[in-house]
Motif scaffolding. Sequence first.
Motif, short mmCIF file in Angstrom:
data_model
loop_
_atom_site.label_atom_id
_atom_site.label_comp_id
_atom_site.label_asym_id
_atom_site.label_seq_id
_atom_site.Cartn_x
_atom_site.Cartn_y
_atom_site.Cartn_z
N ASP A 795 6.00 9.50 3.74
CA ASP A 795 7.18 9.65 2.90
C ASP A 795 8.32 8.85 3.50
O ASP A 795 8.28 8.47 4.68
CB ASP A 795 7.56 11.13 2.76
N PHE A 796 9.33 8.59 2.70
CA PHE A 796 10.53 7.92 3.19
C PHE A 796 11.72 8.38 2.36
O PHE A 796 11.59 8.84 1.22
CB PHE A 796 10.39 6.40 3.12
N SER A 797 12.89 8.29 2.97
CA SER A 797 14.11 8.76 2.34
C SER A 797 14.83 7.60 1.67
O SER A 797 15.20 6.63 2.34
CB SER A 797 15.03 9.43 3.37
N LEU A 798 15.03 7.72 0.36
CA LEU A 798 15.85 6.74 -0.35
C LEU A 798 17.30 6.87 0.09
O LEU A 798 18.00 5.88 0.28
CB LEU A 798 15.73 6.94 -1.85
N THR A 799 17.76 8.10 0.21
CA THR A 799 19.07 8.44 0.72
C THR A 799 18.88 9.65 1.63
O THR A 799 17.78 10.21 1.70
CB THR A 799 20.05 8.80 -0.43
N PRO A 800 19.92 10.09 2.33
CA PRO A 800 19.74 11.29 3.17
C PRO A 800 19.32 12.53 2.40
O PRO A 800 18.87 13.50 3.01
CB PRO A 800 21.13 11.46 3.81
N LYS A 801 19.44 12.52 1.07
CA LYS A 801 19.10 13.70 0.27
C LYS A 801 17.92 13.47 -0.68
O LYS A 801 17.47 14.41 -1.32
CB LYS A 801 20.32 14.15 -0.54
N TRP A 802 17.44 12.23 -0.80
CA TRP A 802 16.30 11.93 -1.68
C TRP A 802 15.12 11.49 -0.84
O TRP A 802 15.26 10.65 0.05
CB TRP A 802 16.66 10.82 -2.68
N LYS A 803 13.93 12.02 -1.14
CA LYS A 803 12.74 11.63 -0.40
C LYS A 803 11.57 11.47 -1.37
O LYS A 803 11.40 12.27 -2.30
CB LYS A 803 12.39 12.66 0.67
N ILE A 804 10.77 10.42 -1.14
CA ILE A 804 9.57 10.14 -1.93
C ILE A 804 8.37 10.18 -0.99
O ILE A 804 8.41 9.62 0.11
CB ILE A 804 9.66 8.78 -2.62
N GLY A 805 7.29 10.85 -1.42
CA GLY A 805 6.09 10.96 -0.60
C GLY A 805 4.83 10.66 -1.39
O GLY A 805 4.80 10.75 -2.63
N LEU A 806 3.77 10.30 -0.68
CA LEU A 806 2.50 9.93 -1.32
C LEU A 806 1.35 10.29 -0.38
O LEU A 806 1.37 9.97 0.81
CB LEU A 806 2.47 8.43 -1.62
N ASN A 807 0.33 10.97 -0.94
CA ASN A 807 -0.94 11.21 -0.25
C ASN A 807 -2.04 10.61 -1.13
O ASN A 807 -2.22 11.04 -2.27
CB ASN A 807 -1.20 12.71 -0.06
N SER A 808 -2.77 9.64 -0.60
CA SER A 808 -3.77 8.98 -1.43
C SER A 808 -4.78 8.26 -0.55
O SER A 808 -4.76 8.37 0.68
CB SER A 808 -3.09 8.00 -2.40
N GLY A 809 -5.66 7.52 -1.18
CA GLY A 809 -6.67 6.74 -0.49
C GLY A 809 -7.39 5.83 -1.47
O GLY A 809 -7.15 5.87 -2.69
N PHE A 810 -8.29 5.03 -0.94
CA PHE A 810 -9.06 4.13 -1.80
C PHE A 810 -10.51 4.11 -1.32
O PHE A 810 -10.79 3.91 -0.13
CB PHE A 810 -8.49 2.72 -1.78
N ASP A 811 -11.43 4.33 -2.26
CA ASP A 811 -12.86 4.32 -1.99
C ASP A 811 -13.40 2.93 -2.35
O ASP A 811 -13.53 2.59 -3.52
CB ASP A 811 -13.55 5.40 -2.81
N PHE A 812 -13.73 2.14 -1.31
CA PHE A 812 -14.22 0.79 -1.56
C PHE A 812 -15.65 0.79 -2.08
O PHE A 812 -16.08 -0.17 -2.69
CB PHE A 812 -14.14 -0.04 -0.27
N THR A 813 -16.40 1.87 -1.83
CA THR A 813 -17.78 1.93 -2.31
C THR A 813 -17.82 2.00 -3.83
O THR A 813 -18.57 1.28 -4.49
CB THR A 813 -18.49 3.15 -1.71
N ASN A 814 -17.00 2.88 -4.39
CA ASN A 814 -16.95 3.04 -5.84
C ASN A 814 -15.80 2.26 -6.47
O ASN A 814 -15.62 2.30 -7.69
CB ASN A 814 -16.82 4.51 -6.20
N MET A 815 -15.01 1.56 -5.63
CA MET A 815 -13.88 0.75 -6.09
C MET A 815 -12.95 1.55 -7.01
O MET A 815 -12.69 1.18 -8.15
CB MET A 815 -14.38 -0.51 -6.80
#
Length: 871
Positions: A795-815
């Motif tokens: 995650d990262f903060s756009l401003t001291p009060k706004w935060k964006i986060g992401l949990n993900s991945g990529f499977d290269f076997t099944n693309m």
Amino acid sequence: MKILCQLLSVLLIALILIAAGVPHTALIISPDALDSLPADTLPIASPDSMDAPIHYKAKDSIVMQIPKKRILLYGSGDTKYKETNITAERISFDQENGMVEATKVNDTAGKAIGRPVMTDNGQSFESDTMQFNITTRKAKIYNTRSVYGEGFITSQQSKRMPDNTIFGFKNTFTTCDLDTPHFQFRARKIKVIPDKLVISGPANLEIEGIPTPLFIPFAIFPITQGQRSGILPPQYVVNQQKGIGLENGGYYLGLGDNFDLTTRIDLYSYGSWGIKASPTYRKRYKYNGGFNFDFANTRFGDPEVKSEFSTSKDFRVTWNHSMDSKARPGVNFGAAVNFGTSSYNKYNVFDYNTRVNNNIGSSITFSKTWQGKPYNLTMGLNHSQNLSTRDVSISFPDATFTVNTIYPFQPKEMVGAPKWYEKIGISYNTILRNQANFKDSLFGKQAMFDAMQTGMQHNIPISFSIPVFKTFTLSPGINYTEYWYTKKLIRKWDPNKKNLGSDTAGGAIDTTYIPGFYSARDISASMSLSTAMYGMYTFNKNSKIKAIRHVMRPTMSVSYRPDLSSQYYHELQYNKEGDKQMVSDFDGAIIGVPSPGAFGGINFGLDNNLEMKVFSKKDTTGRHEKKIKLLDGFGINGSYNLVADSFKLSTFSLYARTNLFDKLNISASGNLDPYQVDARGRRLDKYVWQQGKISLGRLTNASVSLSTSFQSKDAKSKEKEQKIDSLENVQGADAAFAAQQRQLQMVRNNPGEYVDFDIPWRIDLSYSLSYTNTIIPDSGGVVKRITQYVSFNGDFSLTPKWKIGLNSGFDFTNMQIAYTNMYISRDLHDFNLSINLIPFGTYRQFSFTISAKASILKDLRLNRSRQFYDQ
């Protein structure tokens, strides 16, 4: 005349103090000192009306109005009677009615100073005007502001009763600590029961001073600390599969310091429902734990159309138990159980960590160590379950008994250097396994018990080590192992049997289990030689790289193992062409199988370590050097059987591991087969390099994994550590652990609502690659499989009060993109706003939540969720 003299004495003392220039004049007047004086001649309450001294002082002046029986305090007045303390810019005390009145004043700029503050039994009230009756202990306060735990109450008028109960008129309640709060509940009447409840009549929610359409008929805000029973309000959701629903509504029941129970219910408009019961228990300095019993009934389709209607009844049981290590020294009992139907997560769980993990497991262990003796016992139950394949493995009972190495020839009191025979050590280890492998649909049925396997293994190693040639270590040893089995596997080729999935008889292997008691044994003798060799390459003085050091640790051993298990091995035909392979009557046994044939040969291995010294300004020793590990370890292992008829050389096992710059973790492993294969995939007793290739062999499998983590500095890390320590000291380690587990589960379910705004950015990355090169002898086919997966979250903060986060991945076997969870969070001072989004895959979800930060208002939340499921 006597009375007049005493009065003049009191006045004389006051004048002396004022003339001495003492700014804070303090008088302590006790009822015992007034018994000889008429009460109506002094500006104080009569002795009969007081049961304790009155202490008062002022910064500016104290005025005694004797005819009016009144004392006036000017400039930071301070009055204390028993547990009641009042401070204000001006205070007056009237003897006639025992009334103390405190007020503020305005300075030359019109700013109010010296607002009255009343403190009584830990309660604090700040107001414009305050009246307190010493005799009745009643108080009337105007325009007051009080603090109760995390809550702030302001009242236009309030009355304080002798039992400390407060009645307020025209009030506001908020958890915002600003002078102009972002939100507040406005109520005409409230009642405060100290250390228990704040109760109000009809209340209206105001945001930024603007009334909202939200009215509540009454409100109850607990202000006590610790355990409190109460209703848990549900949250509103919309699920494509289940319809409109109310989730997680229920009741929390506190059953004392040692027990509590939480029950929750999920209800949906399409008929699906779920119920959860979560009891927890704890005993300080002894143990703590908790259960979760979840049952869900999910409906699919229209009940009117029977061909399209179905239900799924699922359950999940979890149990966690931990024991304080000081409770019973040498004894430990712990449990981590997670068991349920494979489809429970499919229809009822949406958090990221659970969705990306298809494997669950359980472990219940009991261990005992005899103090002062070399005995150790471990018993337990283990369970593993694959939710995709629905395979379940349960091992119970599972026990290990160990006798640590003892030295029978060593005297009780050592004198001088030990002799070689005094270093001979002997130990004992036994393992009991009882395991069943089955599909989850067979749980509790006879087929599950039919699949049960039982075995026991005994191991007695005898070894010692002595230094030779100064830099080498010689370690002879003898190892004896015995195996006990309760089933024997008989397999034969049946040419008239049909293959699975075929209607014609093409031949297949017929398998029969014969119960009974069977034993096998193995014995080996070995002698190993090991050493360490160091190499150093030094750079010139101007180079930032000072030196590179290489450490090699070669090992070589000679061992012999006779063939004691030939009676349990035979050749088995596995296809209609007549191909055969050597198999054991105990293949697949849970305690292992002795290797076939005799072994007399050499085992070898080489381990390496690579380090580098570089110039560093941060080094305070004066040498300005820093050590960096380039490779923690990398090497190769193998063996050569001198007495084998063929295939004397074993496969080579390779490995490598390192942690570069304390940031990048790298590990790799693989196996090389040095023998050639024919067109049908069968191994030939010829080495790969005999074909003219410069190679150690054919790579049969390999894996590589990399992981790293980066984050900015946390400015409040020390404050958070101190807060955690104080929490554990107040609540106890057991209660803190239980609270931490509940909080962790809430974080997993709602990551957007629990973000750390003190860390501007954070990112975790991992990558895994695996390769297998499998040969199927009966078909001559070669199956090569490569799987690659990369996962990232941060995650990262756009401003001291706004935060964006992401949990993900990529499977290269099944693309394809893996299960993904995105969230946006906003710190609204008193509230948290979060948007959670699962945009891809079979399970998609969108939720919008506004929740109060204060724990006293944790149920004050607005939630809008939509869930979608694609079959």
